[in-house]
Write an enzyme that holds these catalytic residues in place. Sequence first.
Site, PDB file in Angstrom:
ATOM      1  N   ASP A 137      46.052  44.124  23.679  1.00  0.00           N
ATOM      2  CA  ASP A 137      46.027  44.822  22.112  1.00  0.00           C
ATOM      3  C   ASP A 137      47.181  45.507  21.866  1.00  0.00           C
ATOM      4  O   ASP A 137      47.821  45.518  20.731  1.00  0.00           O
ATOM      5  CB  ASP A 137      44.559  45.365  22.045  1.00  0.00           C
ATOM      6  CG  ASP A 137      44.493  46.686  22.946  1.00  0.00           C
ATOM      7  OD1 ASP A 137      44.915  46.844  24.139  1.00  0.00           O
ATOM      8  OD2 ASP A 137      43.664  47.611  22.446  1.00  0.00           O
ATOM      9  N   THR A 138      47.285  46.713  22.758  1.00  0.00           N
ATOM     10  CA  THR A 138      48.357  47.335  22.369  1.00  0.00           C
ATOM     11  C   THR A 138      49.841  47.031  22.503  1.00  0.00           C
ATOM     12  O   THR A 138      50.640  47.367  21.524  1.00  0.00           O
ATOM     13  CB  THR A 138      48.349  48.843  23.295  1.00  0.00           C
ATOM     14  OG1 THR A 138      48.403  48.715  24.615  1.00  0.00           O
ATOM     15  CG2 THR A 138      47.203  49.682  22.895  1.00  0.00           C
ATOM     16  N   ASN A 149      50.229  43.760  21.604  1.00  0.00           N
ATOM     17  CA  ASN A 149      50.381  43.022  20.259  1.00  0.00           C
ATOM     18  C   ASN A 149      51.000  44.222  19.336  1.00  0.00           C
ATOM     19  O   ASN A 149      51.593  43.645  18.401  1.00  0.00           O
ATOM     20  CB  ASN A 149      49.133  42.514  19.851  1.00  0.00           C
ATOM     21  CG  ASN A 149      48.640  41.366  20.906  1.00  0.00           C
ATOM     22  OD1 ASN A 149      49.411  41.011  21.570  1.00  0.00           O
ATOM     23  ND2 ASN A 149      47.484  41.120  21.018  1.00  0.00           N
ATOM     24  N   TRP A 161      40.261  38.432  34.932  1.00  0.00           N
ATOM     25  CA  TRP A 161      40.480  39.085  36.423  1.00  0.00           C
ATOM     26  C   TRP A 161      41.351  40.153  36.203  1.00  0.00           C
ATOM     27  O   TRP A 161      42.647  39.980  36.274  1.00  0.00           O
ATOM     28  CB  TRP A 161      41.084  37.632  37.061  1.00  0.00           C
ATOM     29  CG  TRP A 161      40.211  36.485  37.280  1.00  0.00           C
ATOM     30  CD1 TRP A 161      39.244  36.023  38.222  1.00  0.00           C
ATOM     31  CD2 TRP A 161      40.045  35.357  36.538  1.00  0.00           C
ATOM     32  NE1 TRP A 161      38.715  35.205  38.173  1.00  0.00           N
ATOM     33  CE2 TRP A 161      39.109  34.447  37.103  1.00  0.00           C
ATOM     34  CE3 TRP A 161      40.521  34.838  35.280  1.00  0.00           C
ATOM     35  CZ2 TRP A 161      38.926  33.374  36.213  1.00  0.00           C
ATOM     36  CZ3 TRP A 161      40.250  33.813  34.683  1.00  0.00           C
ATOM     37  CH2 TRP A 161      39.261  33.117  34.994  1.00  0.00           C
ATOM     38  N   ARG A 162      40.860  41.410  36.265  1.00  0.00           N
ATOM     39  CA  ARG A 162      41.686  42.416  36.114  1.00  0.00           C
ATOM     40  C   ARG A 162      41.307  43.407  37.013  1.00  0.00           C
ATOM     41  O   ARG A 162      41.645  44.595  37.136  1.00  0.00           O
ATOM     42  CB  ARG A 162      41.671  43.061  34.699  1.00  0.00           C
ATOM     43  CG  ARG A 162      40.304  43.560  34.300  1.00  0.00           C
ATOM     44  CD  ARG A 162      39.994  44.038  32.836  1.00  0.00           C
ATOM     45  NE  ARG A 162      41.006  44.056  31.967  1.00  0.00           N
ATOM     46  CZ  ARG A 162      41.045  43.918  30.737  1.00  0.00           C
ATOM     47  NH1 ARG A 162      39.942  43.544  30.242  1.00  0.00           N
ATOM     48  NH2 ARG A 162      41.814  44.287  30.035  1.00  0.00           N
ATOM     49  N   LYS A 191      38.700  49.657   9.445  1.00  0.00           N
ATOM     50  CA  LYS A 191      38.887  48.270   9.209  1.00  0.00           C
ATOM     51  C   LYS A 191      37.516  47.812   9.123  1.00  0.00           C
ATOM     52  O   LYS A 191      36.502  48.109   9.605  1.00  0.00           O
ATOM     53  CB  LYS A 191      39.554  47.843  10.336  1.00  0.00           C
ATOM     54  CG  LYS A 191      40.995  47.972  10.571  1.00  0.00           C
ATOM     55  CD  LYS A 191      41.653  47.825  12.115  1.00  0.00           C
ATOM     56  CE  LYS A 191      40.874  48.760  12.950  1.00  0.00           C
ATOM     57  NZ  LYS A 191      41.464  48.515  14.545  1.00  0.00           N
ATOM     58  N   ASP A 213      44.971  44.368  15.803  1.00  0.00           N
ATOM     59  CA  ASP A 213      46.321  44.915  16.448  1.00  0.00           C
ATOM     60  C   ASP A 213      47.361  44.850  15.114  1.00  0.00           C
ATOM     61  O   ASP A 213      48.212  45.731  15.354  1.00  0.00           O
ATOM     62  CB  ASP A 213      46.681  44.285  17.474  1.00  0.00           C
ATOM     63  CG  ASP A 213      45.414  43.961  18.500  1.00  0.00           C
ATOM     64  OD1 ASP A 213      44.667  44.858  18.616  1.00  0.00           O
ATOM     65  OD2 ASP A 213      45.642  42.901  19.119  1.00  0.00           O
TER      66      ASP A 213
END
Length: 308
Positions: A31-32, A34, A103-104, A226, A260
């Site tokens: 996300d960051t 992007n 998978w993190r 948003k 993003d």
Amino acid sequence: MTRFLSLGEIMVEMAPAPQNPGLFRLGYAGDTFNTAWYARRLLPATWTVSYGTVLGEDGMSDDLARFIGAQGMSNDAIRRHPTRTPGLYMIQTRDGERSFSYWRGQSAAKTLADDPAWLDEVMAERDVIQFSGITLAILAPEARRTLCAALGRARAAGAHIAFDTNLRPRLWESAEAMRSGLLMGAAVSDTVLPSFDEEQLAFQDATPEDTLQRYRAAGASCVVIKNGEAPCHGWSEADGSVTTTPPEVTKITDSTAAGDSFGAGFLAARATGASLGTAMSRAAHLAAEVIQHPGALAPQIFDQGETP
């Protein structure tokens, strides 16, 4: 030279190949990341855009670092971890609906706040620092506090801190931890960019005004909510309350990076002097273009001169 920094996790992406769902294509996203990618294309060349994260010392981490640099970003905010590797996720599509598997557990980015001195070093002399709810959620509770303390020091030194709340409830150990983490992040931020549907989920907000007032009370000087195709509500100390209507989109192809890209459009506009209403409008128009293209990153928008 002015300096923009995004902090978070960039992951390896495995996505079904077009026309052959049995094959998967390798990509990179987060996300960051992007947001930084779009900011790099929106900000003037006089700005440096950096992506701050932790990678491993393996070959895939080397590829990720090269990829970040190839996108026109600086690698001056990347730390390496000797035993961890990047996180990975896989996209699957069934009956037109996308699902994600992650998978993190071994992700090097989960150690982002393990070195407070490094955090102070990479945040020093930045003009804008952007992070997200995911940046906080992947960290252990004490590490969240460490990161927010470093952001607070950077803010006191003159950096503009921007926080996209970006909720992923599964990443948090509990709903209460998620709510506390969001308020902790907001408390060290100048700009907060929540999404109303997520705030309804987390805080049971009845109206966007509820969301706005919570983050004003937390200490933000600018809040932009948003809200999909509904009107976007914003407020800042300098501009007061502003409402804008996003452009109509008749066909949504991929909404992955809607928030993003909105954040990048808004922060780039504000950093270059736009009023609150103008920045909100530019952000909404960019997000509307992005969701009409497949994937999180839409270079064709810039190649074809479609950028709002």
